[in-house]
Design a protein around this motif. Structure first.
Motif, PDB file in Angstrom:
ATOM      1  N   GLN A  18     125.045 -54.019 -51.436  1.00  0.00           N
ATOM      2  CA  GLN A  18     126.262 -53.461 -52.197  1.00  0.00           C
ATOM      3  C   GLN A  18     127.331 -54.225 -51.881  1.00  0.00           C
ATOM      4  OE1 GLN A  18     126.531 -49.381 -52.986  1.00  0.00           O
ATOM      5  NE2 GLN A  18     124.788 -49.064 -51.566  1.00  0.00           N
ATOM      6  N   LEU A  19     127.565 -54.706 -50.669  1.00  0.00           N
ATOM      7  CA  LEU A  19     128.860 -55.344 -50.336  1.00  0.00           C
ATOM      8  C   LEU A  19     128.806 -56.566 -50.846  1.00  0.00           C
ATOM      9  CD1 LEU A  19     129.224 -54.498 -46.470  1.00  0.00           C
ATOM     10  CD2 LEU A  19     130.685 -53.704 -48.433  1.00  0.00           C
ATOM     11  N   GLY A  20     127.848 -57.478 -50.929  1.00  0.00           N
ATOM     12  CA  GLY A  20     127.752 -58.797 -51.536  1.00  0.00           C
ATOM     13  C   GLY A  20     127.117 -59.848 -50.352  1.00  0.00           C
ATOM     14  N   LEU A  21     125.910 -60.206 -50.702  1.00  0.00           N
ATOM     15  CA  LEU A  21     125.318 -61.255 -49.530  1.00  0.00           C
ATOM     16  C   LEU A  21     125.866 -62.802 -50.066  1.00  0.00           C
ATOM     17  CD1 LEU A  21     121.684 -59.834 -49.548  1.00  0.00           C
ATOM     18  CD2 LEU A  21     123.552 -59.448 -47.959  1.00  0.00           C
ATOM     19  N   ALA A  22     126.149 -63.324 -48.698  1.00  0.00           N
ATOM     20  CA  ALA A  22     126.451 -64.864 -49.045  1.00  0.00           C
ATOM     21  C   ALA A  22     125.194 -65.749 -49.486  1.00  0.00           C
ATOM     22  CB  ALA A  22     126.934 -65.304 -47.744  1.00  0.00           C
ATOM     23  N   ASP A  23     125.423 -66.645 -50.228  1.00  0.00           N
ATOM     24  CA  ASP A  23     124.269 -67.464 -50.469  1.00  0.00           C
ATOM     25  C   ASP A  23     123.371 -67.993 -49.558  1.00  0.00           C
ATOM     26  OD1 ASP A  23     125.958 -67.493 -53.138  1.00  0.00           O
ATOM     27  OD2 ASP A  23     126.726 -69.659 -52.873  1.00  0.00           O
ATOM     28  N   GLY A  24     122.290 -67.728 -49.787  1.00  0.00           N
ATOM     29  CA  GLY A  24     121.318 -68.186 -48.650  1.00  0.00           C
ATOM     30  C   GLY A  24     121.002 -66.800 -47.920  1.00  0.00           C
ATOM     31  N   ALA A  25     121.700 -65.859 -47.801  1.00  0.00           N
ATOM     32  CA  ALA A  25     121.496 -64.804 -46.663  1.00  0.00           C
ATOM     33  C   ALA A  25     119.990 -64.232 -46.766  1.00  0.00           C
ATOM     34  CB  ALA A  25     122.638 -63.726 -46.867  1.00  0.00           C
ATOM     35  N   SER A  26     119.514 -63.991 -45.861  1.00  0.00           N
ATOM     36  CA  SER A  26     118.246 -63.614 -45.748  1.00  0.00           C
ATOM     37  C   SER A  26     117.842 -63.145 -44.269  1.00  0.00           C
ATOM     38  CB  SER A  26     117.104 -64.795 -46.077  1.00  0.00           C
ATOM     39  OG  SER A  26     115.923 -64.330 -45.831  1.00  0.00           O
ATOM     40  N   THR A  27     117.043 -62.001 -44.213  1.00  0.00           N
ATOM     41  CA  THR A  27     116.445 -61.520 -43.216  1.00  0.00           C
ATOM     42  C   THR A  27     115.447 -62.287 -42.347  1.00  0.00           C
ATOM     43  OG1 THR A  27     114.644 -60.286 -44.231  1.00  0.00           O
ATOM     44  CG2 THR A  27     117.135 -59.242 -43.694  1.00  0.00           C
ATOM     45  N   ASP A  28     115.044 -63.507 -43.252  1.00  0.00           N
ATOM     46  CA  ASP A  28     114.084 -64.337 -42.730  1.00  0.00           C
ATOM     47  C   ASP A  28     114.605 -65.361 -41.755  1.00  0.00           C
ATOM     48  OD1 ASP A  28     112.069 -63.100 -43.973  1.00  0.00           O
ATOM     49  OD2 ASP A  28     112.230 -64.609 -45.962  1.00  0.00           O
ATOM     50  N   ARG A  29     115.908 -65.430 -41.796  1.00  0.00           N
ATOM     51  CA  ARG A  29     116.762 -66.384 -40.826  1.00  0.00           C
ATOM     52  C   ARG A  29     117.258 -65.906 -39.491  1.00  0.00           C
ATOM     53  NH1 ARG A  29     121.108 -69.391 -45.041  1.00  0.00           N
ATOM     54  NH2 ARG A  29     121.238 -70.681 -43.124  1.00  0.00           N
ATOM     55  N   LEU A  30     116.121 -64.726 -39.357  1.00  0.00           N
ATOM     56  CA  LEU A  30     116.559 -64.008 -37.690  1.00  0.00           C
ATOM     57  C   LEU A  30     115.240 -64.630 -36.972  1.00  0.00           C
ATOM     58  CD1 LEU A  30     117.537 -62.169 -35.853  1.00  0.00           C
ATOM     59  CD2 LEU A  30     116.323 -60.472 -36.899  1.00  0.00           C
ATOM     60  N   THR A  31     115.756 -65.148 -35.863  1.00  0.00           N
ATOM     61  CA  THR A  31     114.451 -65.379 -34.747  1.00  0.00           C
ATOM     62  C   THR A  31     114.779 -64.651 -33.558  1.00  0.00           C
ATOM     63  OG1 THR A  31     114.379 -67.716 -35.717  1.00  0.00           O
ATOM     64  CG2 THR A  31     113.467 -67.319 -33.643  1.00  0.00           C
ATOM     65  N   VAL A  32     114.028 -64.050 -33.287  1.00  0.00           N
ATOM     66  CA  VAL A  32     114.018 -63.132 -31.758  1.00  0.00           C
ATOM     67  C   VAL A  32     113.323 -64.132 -30.759  1.00  0.00           C
ATOM     68  CG1 VAL A  32     113.861 -60.901 -30.388  1.00  0.00           C
ATOM     69  CG2 VAL A  32     114.062 -61.105 -33.008  1.00  0.00           C
ATOM     70  N   THR A  33     113.996 -64.553 -29.793  1.00  0.00           N
ATOM     71  CA  THR A  33     113.386 -65.226 -28.793  1.00  0.00           C
ATOM     72  C   THR A  33     113.046 -64.589 -27.432  1.00  0.00           C
ATOM     73  OG1 THR A  33     115.314 -65.856 -27.607  1.00  0.00           O
ATOM     74  CG2 THR A  33     115.087 -67.020 -29.439  1.00  0.00           C
ATOM     75  N   ALA A  34     112.299 -65.215 -26.725  1.00  0.00           N
ATOM     76  CA  ALA A  34     111.500 -64.589 -25.441  1.00  0.00           C
ATOM     77  C   ALA A  34     112.510 -64.621 -24.304  1.00  0.00           C
ATOM     78  CB  ALA A  34     110.341 -65.156 -25.278  1.00  0.00           C
ATOM     79  N   THR A  35     113.406 -65.622 -24.307  1.00  0.00           N
ATOM     80  CA  THR A  35     114.328 -65.706 -23.387  1.00  0.00           C
ATOM     81  C   THR A  35     115.815 -65.833 -23.633  1.00  0.00           C
ATOM     82  OG1 THR A  35     114.315 -68.242 -23.229  1.00  0.00           O
ATOM     83  CG2 THR A  35     112.710 -66.890 -22.032  1.00  0.00           C
ATOM     84  N   LEU A  36     116.712 -65.687 -22.843  1.00  0.00           N
ATOM     85  CA  LEU A  36     117.947 -65.839 -22.894  1.00  0.00           C
ATOM     86  C   LEU A  36     118.471 -67.328 -23.326  1.00  0.00           C
ATOM     87  CD1 LEU A  36     121.168 -64.358 -21.139  1.00  0.00           C
ATOM     88  CD2 LEU A  36     121.008 -66.896 -21.397  1.00  0.00           C
ATOM     89  N   GLU A  37     117.699 -68.002 -22.546  1.00  0.00           N
ATOM     90  CA  GLU A  37     118.143 -69.659 -22.682  1.00  0.00           C
ATOM     91  C   GLU A  37     117.740 -70.138 -23.890  1.00  0.00           C
ATOM     92  OE1 GLU A  37     118.330 -68.487 -18.778  1.00  0.00           O
ATOM     93  OE2 GLU A  37     116.678 -68.242 -20.123  1.00  0.00           O
ATOM     94  N   GLU A  38     116.698 -69.417 -24.643  1.00  0.00           N
ATOM     95  CA  GLU A  38     116.108 -70.069 -25.908  1.00  0.00           C
ATOM     96  C   GLU A  38     117.102 -69.731 -27.167  1.00  0.00           C
ATOM     97  OE1 GLU A  38     111.537 -69.799 -26.909  1.00  0.00           O
ATOM     98  OE2 GLU A  38     111.925 -68.290 -25.251  1.00  0.00           O
ATOM     99  N   ALA A  39     117.799 -68.313 -26.957  1.00  0.00           N
ATOM    100  CA  ALA A  39     118.411 -67.752 -27.840  1.00  0.00           C
ATOM    101  C   ALA A  39     119.747 -68.730 -28.068  1.00  0.00           C
ATOM    102  CB  ALA A  39     118.602 -66.399 -27.619  1.00  0.00           C
ATOM    103  N   VAL A  40     120.180 -69.001 -26.987  1.00  0.00           N
ATOM    104  CA  VAL A  40     121.509 -69.875 -27.138  1.00  0.00           C
ATOM    105  C   VAL A  40     121.456 -71.388 -26.863  1.00  0.00           C
ATOM    106  CG1 VAL A  40     122.691 -67.978 -25.847  1.00  0.00           C
ATOM    107  CG2 VAL A  40     122.134 -69.722 -24.492  1.00  0.00           C
ATOM    108  N   GLY A  41     120.459 -72.051 -26.808  1.00  0.00           N
ATOM    109  CA  GLY A  41     120.041 -73.188 -26.500  1.00  0.00           C
ATOM    110  C   GLY A  41     120.749 -74.245 -27.503  1.00  0.00           C
ATOM    111  N   ASP A  42     120.811 -73.897 -28.852  1.00  0.00           N
ATOM    112  CA  ASP A  42     121.368 -74.636 -29.892  1.00  0.00           C
ATOM    113  C   ASP A  42     122.440 -73.977 -30.635  1.00  0.00           C
ATOM    114  OD1 ASP A  42     119.660 -73.195 -31.028  1.00  0.00           O
ATOM    115  OD2 ASP A  42     118.711 -74.674 -32.259  1.00  0.00           O
TER     116      ASP A  42
END
Length: 322
Positions: free
Chosen positions: A61-85
């Motif tokens: 309702q607020l308005g999604l940005a171009d390309g916004a998608s829940t598919d762009r979420l990745t949940v990682t197994a470690t902290l290091e993987e989450a912040v590595g790039d």
């Protein structure tokens, strides 16, 4: 300090995926970012994706940005993987100082050099949290309000070891990411908005404890009264209008003496069992059978309606030529 300008950030890492961290994930996804997330809880991914799915209708309702998608979420197994790039990191761990200190030090060690790391802390000064981090210069506070995917405000402030460049970069990034930013010049425990709402909260507890008002009466007194004004004008300007053409000066001349009246108590009451039970029971009564999910949906729609009514949504008021 960082090779990525705020306008060019594409990948954000969110560490901690509870109510606040999950809200940040939903916000960044809706703004078109790739988001990596990590939380040590065994069921963190299930809860996080459920939170994002629940928030998505409101964000749509607020308005999604171009390309916004829940598919762009990745949940990682470690902290290091989450912040590595990651090109920006938002930390939203539990509000425990030792946890914050340890986690920020770990994030500093694992995150690429120059990348700003922000904490969602609701009260701790960054000076107290950055003690164990070698790269403390890039650590800032980015204090949001619940839910982060709907409430625009973020308060940004650094600690004694934080660089001015990191503070400026974080403030600009949040603006690019669609937030309303207050960049504080100095650390204040609780920051600004929490200091104000905490004073109101303490007074409300006093009134319940003394039998002066019920939970519902307190909530109605705000939602049906000053809260309607606060949605678009803060307490200072609102009070200035009470002075008529004389503005705040006349208001203070006229109402200043009332500051000495016993209208408030600034000391926190003892949160004993009686007060605890009264507040909990009062909230149950006020819910009138509605579930938490029902109340969250009502709150989300209410915030959207207020934002639309006050012209703060993209395109609002176009039909009337405003």
């Amino acid at each position: 300090m960082t090779s990525t300008e705020p306008e060019n950030v594409r990948r954000v890492a969110c560490v901690g995926a509870g109510v606040i961290g999950g809200g940040w994930v939903a916000h960044f996804l809706a703004r078109g970012y790739d988001v990596t997330a990590w939380d040590p809880a065994p069921d963190a991914e299930l809860r996080l994706r459920r939170l994002v799915d629940a928030a998505w209708p409101a964000l749509t309702q607020l308005g999604l940005a171009d390309g916004a998608s829940t598919d762009r979420l990745t949940v990682t197994a470690t902290l290091e993987e989450a912040v590595g790039d990651a090109q920006f990191v938002q930390e939203s761990a539990p509000e425990k100082l030792d946890v914050k200190r340890d986690l920020l030090a770990r994030l500093d060690a694992a995150t690429p050099p120059g990348v700003v790391i922000a904490s969602s802390t609701s009260g701790y000064p960054m000076t107290d949290m950055q003690t164990d981090a070698e790269g403390a210069g890039r650590l800032v506070v980015g204090h949001p309000f619940n839910p982060p995917y709907l409430i625009p405000l973020v308060e940004v402030v650094g600690g004694e070891r934080t660089s001015a460049e990191a503070v400026a970069w974080a403030s600009r990034f949040y603006e690019v990411a669609g937030k309303s930013v207050i960049t504080m010049d100095r650390e204040v425990p609780g920051f600004i908005a929490n200091r104000l709402q905490e004073a109101l909260w303490r007074e409300a507890l006093h009134m319940v404890a003394n039998g002066e008002a019920t939970v519902k009466e307190i909530d109605d007194s705000i939602t049906e009264g000053p809260g309607l004004r606060w949605a678009f004008m803060g307490p200072m300007l609102t009070f200035a209008l009470a002075g008529g053409e004389g503005g705040m000066a006349h208001m203070l001349d006229h109402f200043g003496p009332s500051l000495k009246s016993p209208w408030t108590r600034l000391e926190a009451p003892e949160l004993d069992k009686a007060l605890y039970d009264s507040v909990v029971a009062g909230c149950d009564d006020a819910a009138a059978g509605r579930t938490i999910a029902d109340l969250v949906a009502e709150r989300d729609q209410g915030v959207i309606d207020v934002l639309r009514a006050t012209g703060r949504l993209p395109g609002a008021g176009k039909e009337s030529g405003k």
